[in-house]
Design a protein around this motif. Sequence first.
Motif, PDB file in Angstrom:
ATOM      1  N   VAL A  46     132.480 -14.505 101.821  1.00 56.33           N
ATOM      2  CA  VAL A  46     131.140 -14.925 102.472  1.00 56.33           C
ATOM      3  C   VAL A  46     130.326 -15.701 101.615  1.00 56.33           C
ATOM      4  O   VAL A  46     129.857 -16.502 102.625  1.00 56.33           O
ATOM      5  N   SER A  47     129.807 -15.087 100.145  1.00 63.70           N
ATOM      6  CA  SER A  47     128.778 -15.879  99.149  1.00 63.70           C
ATOM      7  C   SER A  47     129.454 -16.968  98.130  1.00 63.70           C
ATOM      8  O   SER A  47     128.807 -17.163  97.657  1.00 63.70           O
ATOM      9  N   GLY A  48     130.516 -16.872  98.195  1.00 73.62           N
ATOM     10  CA  GLY A  48     130.535 -18.098  96.937  1.00 73.62           C
ATOM     11  C   GLY A  48     130.738 -17.344  95.784  1.00 73.62           C
ATOM     12  O   GLY A  48     130.529 -16.348  95.318  1.00 73.62           O
ATOM     13  N   SER A  49     130.258 -18.066  94.864  1.00 76.47           N
ATOM     14  CA  SER A  49     130.166 -17.658  93.250  1.00 76.47           C
ATOM     15  C   SER A  49     128.583 -15.960  93.259  1.00 76.47           C
ATOM     16  O   SER A  49     128.674 -15.828  92.093  1.00 76.47           O
ATOM     17  N   GLU A  50     127.916 -16.403  93.995  1.00 79.05           N
ATOM     18  CA  GLU A  50     126.921 -15.253  93.714  1.00 79.05           C
ATOM     19  C   GLU A  50     127.751 -14.306  93.882  1.00 79.05           C
ATOM     20  O   GLU A  50     127.304 -13.000  92.803  1.00 79.05           O
ATOM     21  N   ALA A  51     128.320 -14.223  94.550  1.00 80.17           N
ATOM     22  CA  ALA A  51     129.327 -12.965  94.486  1.00 80.17           C
ATOM     23  C   ALA A  51     130.911 -11.964  93.710  1.00 80.17           C
ATOM     24  O   ALA A  51     131.013 -11.033  92.723  1.00 80.17           O
ATOM     25  N   LEU A  52     130.623 -13.477  92.193  1.00 82.38           N
ATOM     26  CA  LEU A  52     131.749 -13.260  90.921  1.00 82.38           C
ATOM     27  C   LEU A  52     130.601 -11.973  89.505  1.00 82.38           C
ATOM     28  O   LEU A  52     131.319 -11.704  88.778  1.00 82.38           O
ATOM     29  N   TRP A  53     129.293 -12.305  89.944  1.00 87.34           N
ATOM     30  CA  TRP A  53     128.654 -10.866  89.286  1.00 87.34           C
ATOM     31  C   TRP A  53     128.922  -9.548  89.478  1.00 87.34           C
ATOM     32  O   TRP A  53     129.098  -9.022  88.565  1.00 87.34           O
ATOM     33  N   TYR A  54     129.848  -9.779  90.872  1.00 87.92           N
ATOM     34  CA  TYR A  54     130.313  -7.766  90.713  1.00 87.92           C
ATOM     35  C   TYR A  54     131.173  -7.304  90.269  1.00 87.92           C
ATOM     36  O   TYR A  54     131.411  -6.479  89.283  1.00 87.92           O
ATOM     37  N   PRO A  55     132.631  -8.616  90.078  1.00 92.71           N
ATOM     38  CA  PRO A  55     133.299  -7.573  89.197  1.00 92.71           C
ATOM     39  C   PRO A  55     132.995  -8.040  87.925  1.00 92.71           C
ATOM     40  O   PRO A  55     133.822  -7.001  87.039  1.00 92.71           O
ATOM     41  N   VAL A  56     132.050  -9.011  87.075  1.00 92.96           N
ATOM     42  CA  VAL A  56     131.752  -9.033  86.162  1.00 92.96           C
ATOM     43  C   VAL A  56     131.087  -7.819  85.306  1.00 92.96           C
ATOM     44  O   VAL A  56     131.277  -7.210  84.645  1.00 92.96           O
ATOM     45  N   SER A  85     118.877  -7.318  87.893  1.00 93.00           N
ATOM     46  CA  SER A  85     118.970  -6.020  88.503  1.00 93.00           C
ATOM     47  C   SER A  85     120.560  -5.875  88.882  1.00 93.00           C
ATOM     48  O   SER A  85     120.496  -5.044  88.592  1.00 93.00           O
ATOM     49  N   LEU A  86     121.118  -6.499  89.638  1.00 93.48           N
ATOM     50  CA  LEU A  86     122.583  -6.177  89.895  1.00 93.48           C
ATOM     51  C   LEU A  86     123.801  -6.169  88.865  1.00 93.48           C
ATOM     52  O   LEU A  86     124.078  -4.386  88.854  1.00 93.48           O
ATOM     53  N   LEU A  87     123.270  -6.518  87.537  1.00 87.44           N
ATOM     54  CA  LEU A  87     124.575  -6.295  86.428  1.00 87.44           C
ATOM     55  C   LEU A  87     123.495  -5.135  86.111  1.00 87.44           C
ATOM     56  O   LEU A  87     124.971  -4.175  85.422  1.00 87.44           O
ATOM     57  N   LEU A  88     122.669  -4.869  85.946  1.00 87.88           N
ATOM     58  CA  LEU A  88     121.910  -3.643  85.472  1.00 87.88           C
ATOM     59  C   LEU A  88     122.348  -2.614  86.199  1.00 87.88           C
ATOM     60  O   LEU A  88     122.356  -1.932  85.695  1.00 87.88           O
ATOM     61  N   ALA A  89     122.508  -2.213  87.075  1.00 84.74           N
ATOM     62  CA  ALA A  89     122.656  -1.474  87.831  1.00 84.74           C
ATOM     63  C   ALA A  89     124.450  -0.909  87.750  1.00 84.74           C
ATOM     64  O   ALA A  89     124.813   0.056  87.547  1.00 84.74           O
ATOM     65  N   LEU A  90     125.438  -2.335  88.042  1.00 85.74           N
ATOM     66  CA  LEU A  90     126.651  -2.097  87.921  1.00 85.74           C
ATOM     67  C   LEU A  90     126.518  -1.452  86.641  1.00 85.74           C
ATOM     68  O   LEU A  90     127.528  -0.460  86.263  1.00 85.74           O
ATOM     69  N   LEU A  91     126.768  -1.835  85.587  1.00 90.61           N
ATOM     70  CA  LEU A  91     126.950  -1.446  83.643  1.00 90.61           C
ATOM     71  C   LEU A  91     126.241  -0.033  84.084  1.00 90.61           C
ATOM     72  O   LEU A  91     127.001   0.665  83.566  1.00 90.61           O
ATOM     73  N   PHE A  92     125.068   0.343  84.288  1.00 87.84           N
ATOM     74  CA  PHE A  92     124.781   2.075  84.515  1.00 87.84           C
ATOM     75  C   PHE A  92     125.279   2.677  85.549  1.00 87.84           C
ATOM     76  O   PHE A  92     125.489   3.793  85.250  1.00 87.84           O
ATOM     77  N   GLY A  93     125.499   2.245  86.383  1.00 88.13           N
ATOM     78  CA  GLY A  93     126.224   3.179  88.202  1.00 88.13           C
ATOM     79  C   GLY A  93     128.448   2.866  86.387  1.00 88.13           C
ATOM     80  O   GLY A  93     128.345   3.993  86.671  1.00 88.13           O
ATOM     81  N   THR A  94     128.680   1.958  86.101  1.00 86.34           N
ATOM     82  CA  THR A  94     130.350   2.855  86.047  1.00 86.34           C
ATOM     83  C   THR A  94     129.269   3.162  84.271  1.00 86.34           C
ATOM     84  O   THR A  94     130.647   4.541  84.571  1.00 86.34           O
ATOM     85  N   LEU A  95     128.892   3.761  83.878  1.00 83.73           N
ATOM     86  CA  LEU A  95     128.087   5.085  82.519  1.00 83.73           C
ATOM     87  C   LEU A  95     128.351   6.557  83.251  1.00 83.73           C
ATOM     88  O   LEU A  95     128.317   7.633  83.310  1.00 83.73           O
ATOM     89  N   GLY A  96     127.734   6.080  85.195  1.00 80.53           N
ATOM     90  CA  GLY A  96     127.672   7.566  85.569  1.00 80.53           C
ATOM     91  C   GLY A  96     128.528   7.763  86.370  1.00 80.53           C
ATOM     92  O   GLY A  96     128.569   8.812  87.171  1.00 80.53           O
ATOM     93  N   LEU A  97     129.498   6.664  85.914  1.00 78.42           N
ATOM     94  CA  LEU A  97     130.599   7.812  86.589  1.00 78.42           C
ATOM     95  C   LEU A  97     131.690   9.020  86.572  1.00 78.42           C
ATOM     96  O   LEU A  97     132.780   8.770  85.369  1.00 78.42           O
TER      97      LEU A  97
END
Length: 336
Positions: A69-79, A235-247
């Motif tokens: 749906v979003s193309g390259s913008e969504a690549l930040w999620y797996p990163v 903001s997305l990257l920061l949330a994903l980084l700290f989200g992993t730390l909290g799992l």
Amino acid sequence: MSPALGLTALGVVAVATVLVGFYGLRISRTTSDFYVASRTVRPWWNASAIGGEYLSAASFLGVAGLIMVSGSEALWYPVGYTAGFLMLLLFVAAPLRRSGAYTLPDFTAARLGSLAARRTTSVLVVLIGWLYIVPQLQGAALAVRITTGLPGWVGSVSVVAVVVCAVMIGGMRSITFVQAFQFWLKLGALAIPAVFLVLLLAGRGAPVLPDGVGVLAPSGVTDGAGHDGGYRTFSLLLALLFGTLGLPHVLVRFYTNPDGRTARRTTVIVLGLLSVFYLFPTAFGAIGRLAAPDLASEGDALAILLPERLLGGPLGTALSALLSLVICLVPEISRW
């Protein structure tokens, strides 16, 4: 897809999962075996187990659909999902293992000496586990509905039953075997259809795209204030980084390593395994944009529908069934 084929695939996975868990029961003899696998899990095996429980329906269905749906913008999620383990490597893995604790509330109480912190951590562990498991059960429901025609709740209930059975019969040692087995099964089940689809596109030749439009061209949506989305991406990257730390279901796996050094090695291996895994959801999303743009309205089911749409025949049906099998593997009640 034939309901009989879908049911057969799901049945094979369920039986295999229970058998692997039963093997863990045979070698679980002590309390330490049950809670932390006696702290004897080696880096490669533990890294595979972390990958098996970390890679959820969001990691597969979600990433493929977002890229569609979003193309390259969504690549930040797996990163972001993968880079979070770098922070685990630097700041968390070794201290967590050296603590000697069995659970995250134990670790919090030992480091802070606070009963209130222990209780707060206990509540957060349950809350995070619940928020994490709900979309995974939705993924199982989606896979069962598409492949068998049965109501979605059948998939959710079946997955809960199988995984709870595996957890109860062997504890952490059993779950370690199950999760490591599932990671490699997931990776293989994703890689095989992806290879067939890439070969198909190579044989047909790439579709002609309009000038200036790339395979992963972004949607062009801004952050709402007229900016280029840089703030949103950060903001997305920061949330994903700290989200992993909290799992909590990821962090407790480091208790099973023999020592802090092997915990760090485990994290390095996880980084490599996740990097390989995320190549395949990205490939599904890119192939969908190229060869089946009409599936954008069904982005959450793109990976399941794509092989049958593009390949057709028994091969396409079998590969879609294989992917459905992976989706039903994804929800892990042991994350709680």
